[in-house]
Design an enzyme around this catalytic site. Structure first.
Site, PDB file in Angstrom:
ATOM      1  N   ASN A   1      -1.887   3.420   3.220  1.00 36.95           N
ATOM      2  CA  ASN A   1      -2.955   2.697   3.486  1.00 36.95           C
ATOM      3  C   ASN A   1      -4.117   3.317   4.464  1.00 36.95           C
ATOM      4  OD1 ASN A   1      -0.492   0.290   3.486  1.00 36.95           O
ATOM      5  ND2 ASN A   1      -2.143   0.201   1.894  1.00 36.95           N
TER       6      ASN A   1
ATOM      7  N   ILE B   1      -8.621   3.280   7.546  1.00 38.67           N
ATOM      8  CA  ILE B   1      -7.429   2.597   7.399  1.00 38.67           C
ATOM      9  C   ILE B   1      -7.731   1.415   6.229  1.00 38.67           C
ATOM     10  CG2 ILE B   1      -5.879   0.751   8.521  1.00 38.67           C
ATOM     11  CD1 ILE B   1      -7.014   2.345  11.392  1.00 38.67           C
ATOM     12  N   CYS B   2      -7.121   1.200   5.374  1.00 36.61           N
ATOM     13  CA  CYS B   2      -7.235   0.013   4.316  1.00 36.61           C
ATOM     14  C   CYS B   2      -6.662  -1.199   4.651  1.00 36.61           C
ATOM     15  CB  CYS B   2      -6.604   0.453   3.018  1.00 36.61           C
ATOM     16  SG  CYS B   2      -7.039  -0.778   1.778  1.00 36.61           S
ATOM     17  N   LEU B   3      -7.415  -1.936   5.478  1.00 39.06           N
ATOM     18  CA  LEU B   3      -7.015  -3.127   6.044  1.00 39.06           C
ATOM     19  C   LEU B   3      -8.051  -4.449   5.767  1.00 39.06           C
ATOM     20  CD1 LEU B   3      -4.496  -4.378   7.739  1.00 39.06           C
ATOM     21  CD2 LEU B   3      -5.785  -3.621   9.895  1.00 39.06           C
TER      22      LEU B   3
END
Length: 147
Positions: free
Chosen positions: A77, A84-86
């Site tokens: 992620n 950041i994949c959040l």
């Protein structure tokens, strides 16, 4: 409004810092912070210290901060640019969230990756197919870049 809120968060962080995280302004620029996260003990990132850069938009907290890891990390992620994949940094952002809560969410992401919503599909594939290989590579990168 944003400077008042940023100052309040800075004060709150000083008074009650989240465990294994720290954050504060770079020099005098309250819109640009540096943060660090200790690799969670129950993860392949244990023993590492991961640095992040935080940029607050002028309309914070209505818009989320831009956060990127500046330490290289092997994670499905988080890509090579540190993005950041959040969800809470994108469409699930809420003005009720604080930098402290965001840092804790990033800590959780290090413990529990989300391979079903990857930023790096190749790493997500290895995570799902061969967890031992994923963990060994993540540990190796942690030793190489985060210690």
């Amino acid at each position: 409004m944003s400077l008042k809120r940023i100052n309040k968060e800075l004060s709150d962080l000083g008074r009650d810092p989240p465990s294994s995280c720290s954050a504060g302004p770079v020099g005098d620029d309250l819109y640009h912070w540096q943060a660090s996260i200790m690799g969670p003990p129950d993860s392949p990132y244990a023993g590492g210290v991961f640095f992040l850069s935080i940029h607050f938009p002028t309309d914070y907290p209505l818009k989320p901060p831009k956060i990127a890891l500046t330490t290289k990390i092997y994670h499905p992620n988080i890509n090579s640019n540190g993005n950041i994949c959040l969800d809470i940094l994108k469409d699930q952002w809420s003005p009720a969230l604080t930098i402290s809560k965001v840092l804790l969410s990033i800590c959780s992401l290090l413990t529990d990756a989300n391979p079903d919503d990857p930023l790096v599909p190749e790493i997500a594939h290895i995570y799902k197919q061969d967890r031992k290989k994923y963990e060994a590579t993540a540990k190796e990168w942690t030793k190489k870049y985060a210690v």
